[in-house]
Scaffold this active site. Structure first.
Site, PDB file in Angstrom:
ATOM      1  N   ASP A 184       0.901  -1.129   0.150  1.00 57.36           N
ATOM      2  CA  ASP A 184      -0.072   0.202  -0.100  1.00 57.36           C
ATOM      3  C   ASP A 184       0.694   1.491   0.024  1.00 57.36           C
ATOM      4  O   ASP A 184       2.027   1.245   0.192  1.00 57.36           O
ATOM      5  CB  ASP A 184      -0.976  -0.068   1.332  1.00 57.36           C
ATOM      6  CG  ASP A 184      -0.312  -0.426   2.382  1.00 57.36           C
ATOM      7  OD1 ASP A 184       1.001  -0.469   2.524  1.00 57.36           O
ATOM      8  OD2 ASP A 184      -0.985  -1.140   3.516  1.00 57.36           O
ATOM      9  N   ASN A 207      -7.126  -3.007  14.483  1.00 64.60           N
ATOM     10  CA  ASN A 207      -8.748  -3.372  14.045  1.00 64.60           C
ATOM     11  C   ASN A 207      -8.831  -4.454  13.015  1.00 64.60           C
ATOM     12  O   ASN A 207      -9.826  -4.892  12.319  1.00 64.60           O
ATOM     13  CB  ASN A 207      -9.358  -2.234  13.262  1.00 64.60           C
ATOM     14  CG  ASN A 207      -8.713  -1.870  12.113  1.00 64.60           C
ATOM     15  OD1 ASN A 207      -7.500  -2.595  11.594  1.00 64.60           O
ATOM     16  ND2 ASN A 207      -8.884  -0.844  11.340  1.00 64.60           N
ATOM     17  N   HIS A 226      -6.942  -5.147  10.337  1.00 62.87           N
ATOM     18  CA  HIS A 226      -6.742  -4.983   8.880  1.00 62.87           C
ATOM     19  C   HIS A 226      -5.521  -5.429   8.345  1.00 62.87           C
ATOM     20  O   HIS A 226      -4.606  -5.886   9.139  1.00 62.87           O
ATOM     21  CB  HIS A 226      -7.112  -3.584   8.440  1.00 62.87           C
ATOM     22  CG  HIS A 226      -5.692  -2.605   8.842  1.00 62.87           C
ATOM     23  ND1 HIS A 226      -5.849  -1.237   9.060  1.00 62.87           N
ATOM     24  CD2 HIS A 226      -4.289  -2.742   9.157  1.00 62.87           C
ATOM     25  CE1 HIS A 226      -4.573  -0.907   9.433  1.00 62.87           C
ATOM     26  NE2 HIS A 226      -3.726  -1.851   9.445  1.00 62.87           N
ATOM     27  N   GLU A 275      -9.489  -2.442   5.722  1.00 60.13           N
ATOM     28  CA  GLU A 275     -10.111  -1.954   6.818  1.00 60.13           C
ATOM     29  C   GLU A 275     -11.638  -2.815   7.313  1.00 60.13           C
ATOM     30  O   GLU A 275     -11.938  -3.380   6.088  1.00 60.13           O
ATOM     31  CB  GLU A 275     -10.666  -0.359   6.933  1.00 60.13           C
ATOM     32  CG  GLU A 275      -9.285   0.512   6.747  1.00 60.13           C
ATOM     33  CD  GLU A 275      -8.584   0.674   7.864  1.00 60.13           C
ATOM     34  OE1 GLU A 275      -8.304  -0.447   8.612  1.00 60.13           O
ATOM     35  OE2 GLU A 275      -7.791   1.508   7.871  1.00 60.13           O
TER      36      GLU A 275
HETATM   37  C1  F6R Z   1       1.669  -1.527   6.037  1.00 60.12           C
HETATM   38  C2  F6R Z   1       0.173  -2.124   6.086  1.00 60.12           C
HETATM   39  C3  F6R Z   1      -0.576  -2.322   7.393  1.00 60.12           C
HETATM   40  C4  F6R Z   1       0.276  -2.468   8.718  1.00 60.12           C
HETATM   41  C5  F6R Z   1      -0.685  -2.572  10.011  1.00 60.12           C
HETATM   42  C6  F6R Z   1       0.287  -2.842  11.261  1.00 60.12           C
HETATM   43  O1  F6R Z   1       2.086  -1.364   4.708  1.00 60.12           O
HETATM   44  O2  F6R Z   1      -0.189  -2.374   5.411  1.00 60.12           O
HETATM   45  O3  F6R Z   1      -1.623  -3.116   7.352  1.00 60.12           O
HETATM   46  O4  F6R Z   1       1.085  -3.819   8.653  1.00 60.12           O
HETATM   47  O5  F6R Z   1      -1.251  -1.187  10.218  1.00 60.12           O
HETATM   48  O6  F6R Z   1       1.097  -1.674  11.485  1.00 60.12           O
HETATM   49  P1  F6R Z   1       2.277  -1.535  12.522  1.00 60.12           P
HETATM   50  O7  F6R Z   1       3.220  -2.699  11.940  1.00 60.12           O
HETATM   51  O8  F6R Z   1       2.991  -0.143  12.414  1.00 60.12           O
HETATM   52  O9  F6R Z   1       1.682  -1.839  13.884  1.00 60.12           O
END
Ligand code: F6R
Length: 255
Positions: free
Chosen positions: A73, A142, A144, A149
């Site tokens: 992303d 959450n 995701h 989401e």
């Molecule tokens: C990042 C992504 C997100 C993160 C998730 C966890 O490219 O796609 O799904 O993997 O938000 O983020 P952290 O590792 O910062 O807790």
């Protein structure tokens, strides 16, 4: 655990050990298939993995010369050079330190004028490159994966997503104020992720424990996007002890 019985769950002692195990799996993928197509993630969780991969590279044990990468992303609206862009993150944490060819690096263009065309093009490039061999994932509190989401459609491919308030709040730790966090992102869809041949999901810290538990035990539902991984044929989950705290001992393999 409902769903997939083939999901391998590894509980590492701590963050460093989780990162080393993850880097070893990626290094082994590259060794066995030097032109591997890797799906990559950003955020706090994989930074240790990238650091360890760089170390393995510096020791001359792997080369990224033929490796192709696709990131999950990118924030919509940010230039590459913005320090909060995922392009910048990947360059800082991995690409500038290894021998990857930048023409083999793909990250959605957060400044694309025609977003739909950008998303279609991203999917086409993944297909043209032969599909993703190994997709690295983190998980949001959450549930995701990527920026898919809760309540996302499972059949979605790469698309423009509206970030949840919880995600905006969680990611504001990387920005100087919450107002600077973009409200949208371009993300691979669940279907894109599920098409990967192998998946490696990492989670660290007690704040992820409940989500990890639900990912493995909850019914499969778009309300918890990561629950779909129960149906994937080849998922490895590496947790540190804090993230694994709510799992029953019998459901994981302690190495
Ligand atoms: C990042 C992504 C997100 C993160 C998730 C966890 O490219 O796609 O799904 O993997 O938000 O983020 P952290 O590792 O910062 O807790």
């Amino acid at each position: 655990m409902k769903g997939s019985l083939i999901m391998q769950i590894i509980v590492a002692d701590n963050y460093d050990s989780m990162s080393k195990r993850a880097a070893n799996i990626i290094a082994s993928q590259i060794t066995l298939k030097p032109d591997s197509v890797l799906g990559l993630a950003t955020g706090a969780t994989p930074t240790g993995t990238y650091q360890e991969l760089v170390r393995i590279y510096q020791e001359g044990r792997i080369s990224f010369n033929d490796v192709v990468t696709f990131n999950l992303d990118e924030y919509y609206g940010l230039e590459r050079v913005n320090e909060q862009s995922y392009w910048y993150y990947m360059y800082q944490h991995l690409f500038q330190h290894v021998d990857i060819k930048m023409e083999n690096v793909y990250i959605p263009n957060g400044r694309a004028a025609d977003v739909e065309a950008e998303c279609r093009d991203y999917e086409e490039k993944i297909s043209t490159r032969g599909g993703i061999d190994l997709q690295l994932l983190g998980i949001g509190r959450n549930g995701h994966i990527g920026f898919n989401e809760p309540d996302i459609q499972f059949e979605a491919l790469t698309h423009l997503v509206k970030l949840d308030n919880e995600t905006i709040e969680a990611n504001s730790r990387f920005f100087s104020s919450i107002d600077e966090v973009p409200r949208e992102a371009i993300s691979m869809g669940i279907k894109t992720i599920m098409k990967s041949k192998k998946i490696l999901l990492l989670a660290s810290g007690e704040e992820k424990a409940k989500t990890v538990y639900r990912m493995l035990n909850h019914k499969i539902t778009p309300e918890l996007p990561a629950s779909i991984l129960q149906l994937h044929q080849a998922v490895t989950v590496i947790l540190d002890k804090a993230a694994a705290a709510l799992l029953v001992a019998a459901t994981y393999k302690k190495l």
